[in-house]
Every structure is written in C-alpha cells, then in structure tokens.
Design a protein around this motif. Structure first.
Motif, mmCIF file in Angstrom:
data_model
loop_
_atom_site.group_PDB
_atom_site.id
_atom_site.type_symbol
_atom_site.label_atom_id
_atom_site.label_comp_id
_atom_site.label_asym_id
_atom_site.label_seq_id
_atom_site.Cartn_x
_atom_site.Cartn_y
_atom_site.Cartn_z
ATOM 1 N N THR A 179 8.687 -4.599 4.469
ATOM 2 C CA THR A 179 9.826 -5.456 4.157
ATOM 3 C C THR A 179 10.743 -5.538 5.367
ATOM 4 O OG1 THR A 179 11.201 -3.640 3.350
ATOM 5 C CG2 THR A 179 9.709 -4.675 1.758
ATOM 6 N N ALA A 180 11.718 -6.437 5.286
ATOM 7 C CA ALA A 180 12.686 -6.560 6.369
ATOM 8 C C ALA A 180 13.452 -5.255 6.561
ATOM 9 C CB ALA A 180 13.644 -7.712 6.075
ATOM 10 N N ASP A 181 13.839 -4.611 5.467
ATOM 11 C CA ASP A 181 14.575 -3.352 5.567
ATOM 12 C C ASP A 181 13.718 -2.257 6.199
ATOM 13 O OD1 ASP A 181 16.887 -4.407 4.526
ATOM 14 O OD2 ASP A 181 16.483 -3.740 2.477
ATOM 15 N N GLN A 182 12.421 -2.231 5.874
ATOM 16 C CA GLN A 182 11.538 -1.228 6.470
ATOM 17 C C GLN A 182 11.384 -1.454 7.973
ATOM 18 O OE1 GLN A 182 8.181 -1.789 3.848
ATOM 19 N NE2 GLN A 182 8.565 0.136 2.787
ATOM 20 N N LEU A 183 11.362 -2.705 8.393
ATOM 21 C CA LEU A 183 11.284 -2.995 9.824
ATOM 22 C C LEU A 183 12.527 -2.485 10.535
ATOM 23 C CD1 LEU A 183 10.177 -4.329 12.382
ATOM 24 C CD2 LEU A 183 11.174 -6.496 11.591
ATOM 25 N N VAL A 184 13.691 -2.749 9.961
ATOM 26 C CA VAL A 184 14.942 -2.293 10.570
ATOM 27 C C VAL A 184 14.967 -0.766 10.634
ATOM 28 C CG1 VAL A 184 17.443 -2.188 10.266
ATOM 29 C CG2 VAL A 184 16.230 -4.351 9.900
ATOM 30 N N THR A 185 14.535 -0.105 9.560
ATOM 31 C CA THR A 185 14.481 1.354 9.555
ATOM 32 C C THR A 185 13.536 1.867 10.635
ATOM 33 O OG1 THR A 185 14.979 1.471 7.191
ATOM 34 C CG2 THR A 185 13.898 3.382 8.174
ATOM 35 N N ALA A 186 12.394 1.192 10.800
ATOM 36 C CA ALA A 186 11.440 1.607 11.824
ATOM 37 C C ALA A 186 12.043 1.511 13.216
ATOM 38 C CB ALA A 186 10.173 0.755 11.732
#
Length: 290
Positions: free
Chosen positions: A125-132
C-alpha cells in the motif's frame, strides 16, 4: 534598572526546528509511475523527492549531485538498468528496488549487489511504501511477499538436507552452531542483521549479471490504450483514485471512467483481480507470457 536581588527569569527556549525531510530519488523509466510516486511521497511532511531519473545512469548522476537519503530504483530500464547501477548507488545511499520484476533470480541478484529492500508493485500500500522509505534510511530492510518468498526459497535450497551428527542438544547453549534467524512479521520488514544474514546465505558471488531476464507478461492482448495502461500501472502499484488523478493531472471522475473501461477489457470486477492479471499472477496468466 533590574533588581539585583531578584533572579533573572529563565530565557524562553528557541522554537523547535522541524526535522530535515528525507531526501529521495525516484528512478523509473515510466514517467507516469515517476510522477505518481513523487506525488505520493511529496505529500508526506517528512519526505521530499530531490530528483527523478529515467535510467540507471541518470539516477547515479542525480545521487552524486543531491546526496539523497534513499533511492527508489526500478529494475528494467533502457540504457543502464537498475541492476547495473545498483552497486554504484549503494555507495551513496540505501537503495530500495521498486519494480514489477518479481523473478527470484532478479531478487537474489539485487540482494547480492547491495539492495536494502525489494518491493514489487501491487504488493504494498501507499502507507507501506512510505514506511519502507523511512525504515530503510534507518537500516531496516523491507521486502514484499514475493521478494521474501524468493529469498526463503534460496535459503531452503542451501539448507542441509540431513541432520547434524551427534545427539540432540540438551539446552540452547549446546546448539550455538545452529543458530536461527527469527522470521519477520508478515514477511515484510526485516532487520538489518537479518538482511546481512540473507545476503550471505543467498550467496557471495560477485559474478556479473548475465542479462538473461525471464519473459515479461504480454499485455497487448488486453488492448488497453496508452493512458489506460498508465492508469493500470498505477492501480497495480497500490494507488487510490485520488492519487492517480493527482499523478495524471486528471479528475477523479475521469479516473473512474478509465477504470471502468479497463475492468471491461481485463474481464475483472475488482482492482485486485485486474492487478493480478496485469502483473501475470492470476491463474492461467502464464499463457499470456511471451
């Protein structure tokens, strides 16, 4: 005059300074994907996109110039591709592969060459990308399930098939020769220590990438227009209609109209089903490879 018998008041503390945003370079040969990722990341207060690049050489030149905190790097690009540029980029900043390439040999080669994470479009997800992006800057690696599965498969191949000689150890202290690494939660985040172990287990070979790439999915049979293909790429990367509209500079209503036509052409009723067909992971999709 100030009264010397009275203590001086405490000075007012200076206003807190905002943390310096993480500087990211986005390298992908698809301009719509670049624009979408830039819009997504730039919407976060603690992240800024320092530069975009369309191939590995441009990414390396931009990294030298901007000295980013993280580089997001596609695999397949014209000219100097991501794998060729990777060993040079990791000398400047941590690199996360952000790509449609899910083949296990490519994942393993990226790890050998120093990638700090591997994300496959459509699996985050977009949030997972930002967290990564935030975590990789701190040395915590990230992998989506396809990449993690490729690494685990390699580890299983390298694992001894027969038990070690001698009796079963009586206590953990007797088993120091067979320490194991705990599995990451949900197969996504992996610690820096685990990454180092994975890189060792996957192989220390420094042999050059041979350039033999598994065949890509043949998407021509879906007969999507150029714009529809661009939007389908963004759907598969996990973007919402609002994010797609911002990336393509069109209204959300226009995005919905495009998606309706895409679903009809892909004979799909959901984003997940359409993405699976587009990425070649749906049952029977191997017949669409070339």
């Amino acid at each position: 005059m100030p009264d010397p018998t009275r203590p001086e008041p405490f000075p007012h503390p200076p206003p807190p300074t905002a943390a310096t945003p993480l500087r990211v370079i986005v390298a992908d040969d698809n301009p719509v994907v670049r624009a979408g990722l830039t819009a997504l990341l730039s919407g976060r207060a603690d992240i800024t996109v320092a530069a975009e690049a369309a191939d590995g050489r441009a990414a390396w030149e931009a990294a030298q110039r901007h000295r980013p905190d993280v580089v997001l790097l596609d695999v397949r690009m014209p000219g100097v591709d991501g794998l060729a540029a990777l060993p040079y980029l990791v000398q400047i900043a941590p690199v996360v592969m952000l790509t449609y390439s899910r083949e296990s040999e490519i994942v393993q080669e990226a790890l050998r060459r120093g990638a700090g994470g591997y994300l496959v479009h459509g699996e985050f997800t977009a949030d997972q990308l930002v967290t990564a992006v935030r975590d990789v800057k701190e040395g915590r690696a990230h992998f989506t399930h396809t990449a993690a599965g490729a690494l685990l498969a390699q580890l299983r191949e390298d694992r001894p098939t027969t038990p070690p000689g001698g009796p079963l150890p009586e206590s953990p202290n007797d088993a120091t020769a067979h320490e194991s690494t705990p599995a990451p939660p949900n197969g996504l985040a992996i610690s820096a220590e685990t990454l180092s172990q994975l890189q060792s287990d996957v192989g220390q070979s420094s042999s050059e990438w041979t350039g033999r790439r598994p065949a890509a999915v043949d998407r021509s049979r879906y007969q999507l227009s150029t714009r529809e293909a661009e939007i389908m790429d963004l759907i598969a990367s996990g973007m919402t209609n609002h994010q797609i509209a911002a990336a393509c500079f069109i209204s959300e209503k226009t995005v919905k109209n495009h998606i309706n036509r895409i679903f009809a052409k892909l004979h799909s009723t959901s984003r997940a089903e359409a993405a699976a067909k587009w990425l070649g992971t749906a049952p029977g999709s191997t017949q669409g490879r070339r």
